[in-house]
Enzyme design. Sequence first.
Site, short mmCIF file in Angstrom:
data_model
loop_
_atom_site.label_atom_id
_atom_site.label_comp_id
_atom_site.label_asym_id
_atom_site.label_seq_id
_atom_site.Cartn_x
_atom_site.Cartn_y
_atom_site.Cartn_z
N CYS A 136 0.88 -1.60 0.30
CA CYS A 136 -0.30 0.20 -0.03
C CYS A 136 0.31 1.75 -0.20
O CYS A 136 1.94 0.92 0.96
CB CYS A 136 -1.28 -0.19 1.02
SG CYS A 136 -2.16 1.75 1.31
N GLY A 137 -0.03 2.32 -0.73
CA GLY A 137 1.25 3.35 -1.42
C GLY A 137 1.05 4.28 -0.48
O GLY A 137 1.58 5.33 0.02
#
Length: 296
Positions: A136-137
């Site tokens: 996840c960014g």
Amino acid sequence: MTEEDAAALPPPLVTVPVQRHVRDEVAPWTDDQVVAEVPVALVFNGISHVVLMCTPQDLPELALGFALSEGIIERPADCYGIEVASVDACGDAPQGPQAMLEQVEVPAVEVRLEIASSAFMRLKERRRSLAGRTGCGVCGIDSLQALDLVPEPRTPPPWLAQITPQTIFKALAAMPAWQVLNRATGAVHAAAYAGIDGELVAVYEDVGRHNALDKLLGARVMAGDVGQGGQPWPQRGFVVMSSRASYELVRKCARLSVPLLATISAPTSLAIQVAETAGLQLWGLAREPRALRYTR
């Protein structure tokens, strides 16, 4: 980072016992290697900003690449120094149900950056406290405005026309030989920089694709291949990655004036939109003999 500091860090590979099952055959227990995943806290001017779950190597490059690609600092000169220290993630574990953690040593790392006061003031104004995970960014961003979806458009350099699908295939085909950790574990992403002839210049690995890209970007900055204040890289080349193209990967490349990003898997719709706005040439599903170009 000195050799002594590096020796104190958790190793990037860990030996674990495994038992192989193939159809009806069961092999004896033996040792195997897995890639390490440890919490790495990035601390700016004494204040922890983000914790990334990543592979504990090339951490100064990771920290500098993150600071630049996230817009925390505008230019490499805004970073005055980087220190890396090994710590125990469970040293201050709470009492109660998690008290057992006090008996467990979880290796962790702090990377401490000293940055310009102007950059630190901006960071405090838009401060976000997030736990960065391998898949996840943007977890933890506290407002839609913080997504920063409209990069500054840039004019593609003339030499970009020299990069063809065959150039991209050449770079991607060369990557496995450089992926030491993935060859040992099969669990690591890679980000690579290639010249306009498709020859690889550098490859960086991590359990998280965002981390791998930040390591690569930070390393190219340290090598002097990134201009000051967002100017184009003096060295002509492009980035290839062993992953899909997410919005954040495109945004990171755009911030550092990378003109082309090619990935083995497909991009997301937002990645395409941001690349189009930035003037970044985006390729996906680049698996010879086919590659798809998503931006004009």
